[in-house]
Design a protein around this motif. Sequence first.
Motif, mmCIF file in Angstrom:
data_model
loop_
_atom_site.group_PDB
_atom_site.id
_atom_site.type_symbol
_atom_site.label_atom_id
_atom_site.label_comp_id
_atom_site.label_asym_id
_atom_site.label_seq_id
_atom_site.Cartn_x
_atom_site.Cartn_y
_atom_site.Cartn_z
ATOM 1 N N GLY A 264 0.819 -1.208 0.000
ATOM 2 C CA GLY A 264 0.000 0.000 0.000
ATOM 3 C C GLY A 264 0.850 1.254 0.000
ATOM 4 O O GLY A 264 0.535 2.234 -0.682
ATOM 5 N N VAL A 265 1.957 1.231 0.753
ATOM 6 C CA VAL A 265 2.859 2.380 0.776
ATOM 7 C C VAL A 265 3.489 2.587 -0.597
ATOM 8 O O VAL A 265 3.553 3.713 -1.115
ATOM 9 C CB VAL A 265 3.961 2.186 1.837
ATOM 10 N N VAL A 266 3.957 1.494 -1.185
ATOM 11 C CA VAL A 266 4.637 1.567 -2.483
ATOM 12 C C VAL A 266 3.716 2.147 -3.550
ATOM 13 O O VAL A 266 4.109 3.017 -4.337
ATOM 14 C CB VAL A 266 5.135 0.171 -2.897
ATOM 15 N N ILE A 267 2.480 1.673 -3.580
ATOM 16 C CA ILE A 267 1.526 2.139 -4.590
ATOM 17 C C ILE A 267 0.999 3.525 -4.246
ATOM 18 O O ILE A 267 0.873 4.402 -5.103
ATOM 19 C CB ILE A 267 0.356 1.139 -4.710
ATOM 20 N N LEU B 46 0.978 7.655 -6.281
ATOM 21 C CA LEU B 46 -0.376 7.957 -6.746
ATOM 22 C C LEU B 46 -1.002 9.098 -5.954
ATOM 23 O O LEU B 46 -1.599 10.018 -6.521
ATOM 24 C CB LEU B 46 -1.256 6.714 -6.658
ATOM 25 N N VAL B 47 -0.869 9.055 -4.631
ATOM 26 C CA VAL B 47 -1.444 10.113 -3.799
ATOM 27 C C VAL B 47 -0.736 11.436 -4.050
ATOM 28 O O VAL B 47 -1.367 12.495 -4.138
ATOM 29 C CB VAL B 47 -1.370 9.723 -2.307
ATOM 30 N N GLY C 38 -1.817 1.606 4.448
ATOM 31 C CA GLY C 38 -0.502 1.961 3.920
ATOM 32 C C GLY C 38 -0.523 3.004 2.819
ATOM 33 O O GLY C 38 0.510 3.635 2.540
ATOM 34 N N LEU C 39 -1.667 3.226 2.198
ATOM 35 C CA LEU C 39 -1.715 4.128 1.043
ATOM 36 C C LEU C 39 -1.246 5.554 1.346
ATOM 37 O O LEU C 39 -0.508 6.136 0.554
ATOM 38 C CB LEU C 39 -3.136 4.142 0.455
#
Length: 417
Positions: free
Chosen positions: A66-69, A73-74, A118-119
């Motif tokens: 989630g962190v990686v993606i 993106l965010v 994680g995002l």
Amino acid sequence: MTQPHAPPQAPLSPGRLRLVILAMALGAFAIGTTEFASMGLLPQIARDLEVSTPQAGMLITLYALGVVIGAPLVTIAAVRMPRAKLLVLLIALIGLGNLLSAMAPTFSVLAAARFVSGLPHGAFFGVASLVAARLSPPGRRARSVSLVMLGLTIATMLGVPASTAFGQVVGWRSAYVIVVVVAALSTIAIWRLVPEPEGAGVTGSIRGELRALRRAQVWFALGIGSIGFGGMFAVYSYIGEIVPGVMGLGERAVPVALFVFGVGMTIGNVLAGRAADRSLYGTIFTGLIGMTVSLTVFALVAENAIAGMILLFALAITSQFMGPSLQLFLLDASPDAPSLAAALHHSALNIGNSLGAALGAAVLAAGWGLLAPAWTGVALAVAGLGIAGWSYAVHRRQQARTAVEAPTTPDGVPAVC
């Protein structure tokens, strides 16, 4: 509601700057607690939700994914949002994700909640590091970034052991409830205290931020973080199994081991901030070599509980030498698109998190023993050291080729790589 972000006074007084950094560090504390508490509670989660420990380890991988993606993106999606307002939104989302984790009725729902949690992680640290650097006087930028990151390392020293111990007694869900409370406090503090810095990287266009990906040194830094930093996570992800299974201590000693590791990370983070203001490459090499030595010796002596604890402490210190140095490296390597570069740093570290946890799970599942993750960590640290050496060689060639016509940053990182 009108957010009270007044234009910042230039420069901020030392007292005001400390409050600003404290507000962001509180958010880092919440993130550090939620990221690492799961590792110490994997046996409890596995038993309660009726899955195996390697399956429960996927929660770590999914959070890191989630962190990686989420980081790029965010950051790109919020490219036109003022940085201070974006920080408020991101830490509020962290709290929401952890609320969902605490309420998850099944393993599948918990896995989805950890991914969602994680995002916002990488974007928060990227924006917070950028804000801290832009509000700080010259010569103290890495130190300010390290102070924001200090919230994460203090979480490993206090928040993670406390939430782990609490989770062992009350239930693993309580660890995520603690994070919800801290995230709410940080949301209020950032909203009230953090000003909007001038030139904070609001480009107004996706194309402007994507320019960061054209620099070779950006990719080198991401490679160092995603490969080399994975060496630490190969061991840390399974500390809940290694402490009782290898060091001969009971489950009640896991919070003690986490506390020792957290103290080491906190010390390493403070030392790294001071060192990186003097030499970025020197700090990176010191961290990677130290990790390689610490992991190797740990794999050889971990069956002795005292020696094992000492080596975990050494590993924690050396692993943190890459955090502030790589963060500042990325900011300097991409001065016209710093927001994405700073956020990608945390994508890279969490690729390392995911890679270390996944490879650790693989060697455990293969039946190679509880020390196999440590040897896996050695291989990852050595690979990161190789990437750092390649980066330095390219940097020196670039310096020699462009010494006259292309300026460098004060830290010696090429402005255009």
